[in-house]
Write a protein that holds these residues in place. Structure first.
Motif: not given
Length: 107
Positions: A5-18, A42-53
């Motif tokens: 899960d950690i590795i997958e999360g990092k991959k998703q974050w890197r793709a987002h940053v790209a 600090g919106p609580v749902g920020l860590t799920d990634g939907d807002l930023l993406s």
């Protein structure tokens, strides 16, 4: 949360940053300011990634339609951010609720 899960999360974050780096410079600047604002508020749902993406999706559509970033969001970045999270609980809200509960329980 496992290592997979950690590795997958990092991959998703890197793709987002790209994707963010693929935006025009003015969009990147505004995105970074919005990101800082959200991390501070600090919106609580920020860590799920939907807002930023979702913001990146919105910005990519704006670029494709030839609009400037301020044409999309208006001149006040913070007000736009507040509008996005107006119905979302923040960590500050959760903290305030916990203090209120403690006061009621103790007094």
């Amino acid at each position: 949360m496992g290592i997979h899960d950690i590795i997958e999360g990092k991959k998703q974050w890197r793709a987002h940053v790209a994707r963010v780096k693929g935006l025009p410079p003015d969009y990147q600047i505004v995105y970074r300011e919005m990101q800082k604002y959200f991390f501070k508020v600090g919106p609580v749902g920020l860590t799920d990634g939907d807002l930023l993406s979702g913001i990146v999706d919105f910005f990519e559509e704006g670029v494709a339609s030839g609009k400037g970033v301020l044409e999309l969001i208006g001149p006040d970045v913070a007000a736009f951010c507040d509008g996005l999270i107006k119905d979302s609980p923040t960590y500050a809200d959760a903290y305030q609720q916990s203090i209120t509960k403690q006061r009621k329980a103790g007094g």
